[in-house]
Enzyme design. Structure first.
Site, PDB file in Angstrom:
ATOM      1  N   GLU A  60      26.221  53.444  43.351  1.00  0.00           N
ATOM      2  CA  GLU A  60      26.613  52.617  44.497  1.00  0.00           C
ATOM      3  C   GLU A  60      27.298  51.347  44.043  1.00  0.00           C
ATOM      4  OE1 GLU A  60      22.655  51.711  46.113  1.00  0.00           O
ATOM      5  OE2 GLU A  60      22.628  49.857  44.930  1.00  0.00           O
ATOM      6  N   CYS A 114      14.261  43.569  39.467  1.00  0.00           N
ATOM      7  CA  CYS A 114      15.608  43.356  40.018  1.00  0.00           C
ATOM      8  C   CYS A 114      15.541  42.256  41.073  1.00  0.00           C
ATOM      9  CB  CYS A 114      16.145  44.645  40.626  1.00  0.00           C
ATOM     10  SG  CYS A 114      17.774  44.436  41.385  1.00  0.00           S
TER      11      CYS A 114
END
Ligand code: MN
Length: 146
Positions: A60, A114
């Site tokens: 993505e 993250c």
């Protein structure tokens, strides 16, 4: 809650283990835990992702960046056009609108923290045209999993 005790196996007390993306089938064997975020009134989220052995995240891109710290296992990362092997303590910066994918090795999970902003755009998946352009690079063609 301001402090949480880490449990065994990269589990945190009071943190649910979630499906990586409930409405997207383009990944394999990934879990997500939100360690910090809206629950603490923060403008960003710190998530722990774990990709099971042989698994991968979605290929993505999006306008928001990712700041990643690998903390478990081994794997490979595409931050287009670069492909790197990663191990714990490695840092991975995914700039805006850059194709990216994380893959665990066949025999070990890959765990990473993250950081993202709470306000962020939805990820974009590659079109057939995008895939054609990505696969023009043999290294990337060998890497990508859909
Ligand atoms: Mn992403």
């Amino acid at each position: 809650m301001t402090a949480v005790r880490r449990g065994a196996g990269f589990l945190w007390e009071g943190v649910d283990v979630l499906e990586y993306k409930a409405f997207d089938e383009a990944y394999r064997d990934v879990t997500r835990q939100v360690l910090f975020g809206a629950a603490q009134g923060l403008p960003w989220e710190l998530r722990y992702f774990e990709v099971a052995a042989g698994g991968h995240t979605t290929l993505e891109r999006h306008a928001h960046p990712h700041a990643v710290v690998v903390v478990r296992g081994r794997g490979r990362v595409l931050v287009h056009p670069e492909i790197r092997t990663v191990t714990p303590h490695d840092l991975v910066h995914v700039p805006p609108m850059t194709w990216h994918q994380f893959q665990a090795t066949r025999d070990e999970p890959l765990g990473f923290l993250c950081l993202v902003g709470i306000e962020r755009d939805r990820p974009i998946r590659p079109t057939e045209e995008d895939l054609g352009a990505l696969r023009a690079d043999p290294k990337v063609a060998e890497f990508v999993r859909l």
